[in-house]
Design an enzyme around this catalytic site. Structure first.
Site, PDB file in Angstrom:
ATOM      1  N   GLU A 188      61.842  71.295  40.430  1.00 28.02           N
ATOM      2  CA  GLU A 188      60.611  72.366  39.397  1.00 28.02           C
ATOM      3  C   GLU A 188      59.821  73.507  39.822  1.00 28.02           C
ATOM      4  O   GLU A 188      59.993  74.739  38.792  1.00 28.02           O
ATOM      5  CB  GLU A 188      59.359  70.233  38.694  1.00 28.02           C
ATOM      6  CG  GLU A 188      59.581  69.488  38.691  1.00 28.02           C
ATOM      7  CD  GLU A 188      59.959  68.800  39.866  1.00 28.02           C
ATOM      8  OE1 GLU A 188      60.533  68.999  41.108  1.00 28.02           O
ATOM      9  OE2 GLU A 188      60.123  67.505  40.086  1.00 28.02           O
ATOM     10  N   LYS A 240      63.671  60.810  41.915  1.00 27.97           N
ATOM     11  CA  LYS A 240      64.216  62.160  42.244  1.00 27.97           C
ATOM     12  C   LYS A 240      65.696  62.044  42.384  1.00 27.97           C
ATOM     13  O   LYS A 240      66.795  63.093  41.550  1.00 27.97           O
ATOM     14  CB  LYS A 240      63.499  63.107  43.457  1.00 27.97           C
ATOM     15  CG  LYS A 240      62.251  63.801  43.181  1.00 27.97           C
ATOM     16  CD  LYS A 240      62.303  64.681  44.554  1.00 27.97           C
ATOM     17  CE  LYS A 240      60.414  64.729  44.808  1.00 27.97           C
ATOM     18  NZ  LYS A 240      60.498  65.315  45.966  1.00 27.97           N
TER      19      LYS A 240
END
Ligand code: G6Q
Length: 529
Positions: free
Chosen positions: A193, A493
């Site tokens: 991110e 994730k």
């Protein structure tokens, strides 16, 4: 104690406030509005002794690798060690390195604030954008907002964390690239991110300023990963390092606080460290029954594990502390949201509570109904400052009165007799009175701590955050957890990595469950482009 009402405890003991309050520098804790008496406290401190808390405190402070699953020391206290005492990890004193980074931060922040560090086109920096997420975002953002009045005139700070393109787009929309500095903050420098936001910010800057050379004047990094910083195109001379013994959610005291330091200046940043150090000294020296973080931890365990309370509310009566609940949510829930002990045994009792909250007085007009008349036990911390950094008429008196009124109402409640007398005084009688009466009763006995700061200053904010860090550590020790790893965030994730290419490559979805497959197929059909 489950049958005891706090009202009766106050009636029976006029000295309760003095007995159950503590002070550390600019921070005062009133914990008298709890369902405890002297015996409760004695038993709870015995519980702390029974798990060798003092040993764990010494082990943390002296650099033992108490983060067992990651084989790391836990030394955020070294970052704010303002004494001459060395701190050793693997036989090496880490303090010279800590001081060296602080000096580099001072040189850099002075240059930016003094107008010596200029943008590519020769203009002064007026805006700093921190790009980071989780521990590389929440703590610094909390402090930047809390200490805004200590900031330099002419320097604004922003925080971009979410991979939702709306976040970065919204922030840069109002910015001038010529005067903007991006601080890419990532311990690992591999967080997707953060890297994607940093790349998009770099594209925006290069498009605005017309040349890739501009990046060198508008991007700096905070990380432990020099090769990755280099690979991104940031000169390691413009990188500020820290160490693997600093956990993400405990890192705001390191170079991760660079954006804050640019905003408030290094003297104020070091005052923040001083405030945390003051709390560290208190924590490591006071007996358990006079020790603020230990008392808060024991009270939390009392409600959580013994009374079965599932949540803990954090209510700052201070607009500048609006991000405190979010920071504590990560600090507490990522540290103690665990069901396996550090030795790998599955626990059969509740551990870390759900932390939540919102600023007062706003929350009074939202969820306080449940606290006053709902069915759940909700222990809460109320945080407020005596003096406002924004004096405005009698706003502060009204704010403080509301906070005190809420904790009083939650403690006392309103008995049926009191409610009846009030309704009668309003002229109600008979059936009308009887019908309304149950709705006007407040059971009370809802526990709360009041944490009173003299004012929001670097020192008091440093002490406040450090207080919560130690509270979380103590609870982890008592529950038998390793509070410093976070394996629970890895699985999602891992799956996101697998799903990302599948959104666009039209590969087979057969291995997914029907829900995930259905949603991916729908996304594929409607995403366009
Ligand atoms: C905090 C966590 C986590 C971490 C972020 C960002 O304790 O480990 O919130 O801070 O995932 O990680 P990076 O700083 O490595 O980008």
């Amino acid at each position: 104690m489950s049958r005891v009402h706090m009202r009766d405890l106050f009636d029976a003991d006029p000295g309760r406030f003095e007995r159950f309050s503590l002070e550390c520098g600019p921070l005062f804790l009133d914990y008298s509005k709890n369902r405890i008496d002297g015996t409760t406290l004695r038993l709870l401190t015995e519980l702390a002794e029974s798990v060798n808390l003092a040993d764990w405190m010494t082990r943390m402070r002296s650099g033992d690798k108490i983060n067992l699953s990651e084989n790391r020391a836990v030394l955020h206290t070294a970052l704010r060690n303002r004494s001459d005492e060395p701190v050793y990890v693997d036989g090496e004193d880490v303090m010279p390195g800590v001081r060296e980074v602080l000096q580099r931060m001072r040189r850099f922040t002075d240059r930016v604030r003094g107008g010596e560090w200029l943008g590519y086109t020769g203009k002064r920096i007026t805006t700093v954008v921190n790009i980071g997420i989780g521990g590389s975002d929440l703590g610094p953002m909390l402090v930047a907002r809390a200490l805004k009045p200590f900031g330099a005139a002419g320097i604004d700070t922003h925080f971009v964390s979410n991979v939702d393109g709306g976040h970065l787009s919204d922030v840069v929309a109002g910015l001038d690239a010529e005067t903007t500095l991006f601080v890419v903050t990532s311990k690992s420098f591999t967080t997707p991110e953060t890297l994607l936001n940093a790349e998009s910010a770099r594209d925006w800057l290069v498009a605005k300023l017309g040349h890739a050379d501009a990046v060198a004047r508008h991007f700096v990094a905070v990380s432990t990963n020099t090769p990755a910083v280099k690979a991104f195109g940031i000169d390691p001379d413009h990188m500020f390092g820290f160490w693997d013994w600093v956990g993400g959610r405990y890192s705001l005291w390191s170079a991760v606080g660079l954006t804050v330091a640019i905003q408030i200046g290094m003297d104020h940043f070091e005052a923040l460290l001083d405030g945390a150090y003051e709390m560290d000294c208190h924590f490591f020296s006071q007996p358990f029954e006079r020790n603020i973080p230990v008392i808060l931890a024991l009270l939390g365990i009392w409600y959580n594990t013994c009374f079965g309370a599932h949540t803990h509310a954090v209510i700052p009566y201070n607009q500048s502390l609006s991000r405190l609940p979010a920071h504590l949510q990560q600090l507490d829930m990522e540290s103690n949201g665990k069901r396996v002990t550090r030795d790998g045994f599955t626990l059969d009792f509740d551990t870390g509570p759900v932390i939540w909250g919102e600023v007062g007085v706003n929350c009074q007009h939202a969820f306080f109904q449940l606290l006053h008349q709902g069915t759940r036990l909700v222990p809460a911390d109320f945080v407020l400052a005596v003096k406002s950094n924004y004096p405005l008429g009698n706003h502060q008196d009204i704010l403080v009165a509301n906070c005190l009124a809420q904790t009083q109402a939650l403690m006392r409640g309103k008995s049926e007799a009191e409610a009846r007398a009030e309704l009668e005084a309003q002229g109600l009688t008979g059936e009308a009175l009887e019908q309304l009466l149950p709705h006007k009763v407040f059971p009370g006995n809802q526990p709360s701590n009041t944490i009173l700061l003299d004012r929001l200053t670097p020192r008091s904010v440093g002490g406040l955050i450090a207080m919560y860090e130690h509270k979380v550590f103590v609870q982890g020790v008592i529950w038998g957890l390793n509070s410093f790893d976070q394996w629970g965030v890895e699985y999602g994730k891992q799956l996101a990595k697998r799903i990302t290419p599948q959104l666009t490559d039209y590969s087979s979805l057969d291995t997914h469950d029907a829900s995930t497959r259905g949603l991916i197929e729908r996304y594929r059909r409607h995403r366009g482009g």
